[in-house]
Design a protein around this motif. Structure first.
Motif, PDB file in Angstrom:
ATOM      1  N   GLY A 134      -4.142 -40.049 -32.595  1.00  0.00           N
ATOM      2  CA  GLY A 134      -4.620 -38.842 -33.256  1.00  0.00           C
ATOM      3  C   GLY A 134      -6.128 -38.996 -33.413  1.00  0.00           C
ATOM      4  N   THR A 135      -6.754 -38.031 -34.053  1.00  0.00           N
ATOM      5  CA  THR A 135      -8.209 -38.075 -34.214  1.00  0.00           C
ATOM      6  C   THR A 135      -8.594 -39.105 -35.271  1.00  0.00           C
ATOM      7  OG1 THR A 135      -8.398 -35.765 -33.578  1.00  0.00           O
ATOM      8  CG2 THR A 135     -10.256 -36.720 -34.796  1.00  0.00           C
ATOM      9  N   ILE A 136      -9.501 -39.994 -34.899  1.00  0.00           N
ATOM     10  CA  ILE A 136     -10.048 -40.993 -35.832  1.00  0.00           C
ATOM     11  C   ILE A 136     -11.497 -40.608 -36.074  1.00  0.00           C
ATOM     12  CG2 ILE A 136     -10.526 -43.424 -36.280  1.00  0.00           C
ATOM     13  CD1 ILE A 136      -8.424 -44.070 -34.094  1.00  0.00           C
ATOM     14  N   GLU A 137     -11.804 -40.221 -37.291  1.00  0.00           N
ATOM     15  CA  GLU A 137     -13.170 -39.813 -37.634  1.00  0.00           C
ATOM     16  C   GLU A 137     -14.130 -40.992 -37.495  1.00  0.00           C
ATOM     17  OE1 GLU A 137     -14.162 -36.699 -38.196  1.00  0.00           O
ATOM     18  OE2 GLU A 137     -12.095 -36.022 -37.938  1.00  0.00           O
ATOM     19  N   GLY A 138     -15.401 -40.689 -37.336  1.00  0.00           N
ATOM     20  CA  GLY A 138     -16.423 -41.728 -37.239  1.00  0.00           C
ATOM     21  C   GLY A 138     -16.390 -42.646 -38.450  1.00  0.00           C
TER      22      GLY A 138
END
Length: 146
Positions: free
Chosen positions: A110-114
């Protein structure tokens, strides 16, 4: 005749010192607070690291499988893991990324934020799995399950 006397210089120094002393006392008092208590009582433990958006989560403990994203690249290349291993993905970039298997979506963070971390479970079937960042598809890597 306009003459500066030693007395006026002393007055200025006293004014400056009068302003600096209270400020220094505040700094010394703030810096000297300690969690060590001499009466034997303990202090409450520190709060766990925040996982709020924008906060940086420390990397996992030694011995865990880690995939790092830095400067729009995955490392190590290739990453070799045991079947079913949990892989922690550390995003060291300021922008979001994913680590997603190309074939059959065998794994996906899934999306992993910075500045954040994510995980995925490696497939249980041994083999070679190519993966990409679905946001930046020029980012590629290989997971070897053996």
């Amino acid at each position: 005749m306009n003459r500066t006397t030693p007395r006026s210089g002393t007055r200025r120094r006293r004014q400056v010192v009068g302003l600096l002393v209270p400020a220094l006392l505040v700094l010394v008092t703030a810096c000297s607070s300690s969690s060590d208590s001499s009466d034997g009582s303990s202090t409450s433990p520190a709060a766990p690291p925040s996982t709020a958006p924008g906060s940086v989560v420390p990397p996992p403990a030694t011995g865990q499988v880690v995939l790092t994203i830095s400067q729009f690249d995955f490392a190590p290349k290739p990453l070799t893991v045991a079947p079913g291993a949990v892989v922690t993905v550390v995003n060291k970039d300021d922008t979001p990324h994913t680590a997603t298997a190309v074939k059959d979506k065998a794994f996906n963070t899934g999306t992993i934020e910075g500045g954040q971390t994510g995980t995925f479970t490696a497939p249980t079937t041994p083999g070679t799995y190519n993966y990409i960042c679905t946001i930046h598809q020029f980012m590629t890597g290989t997971l070897i399950v053996s």
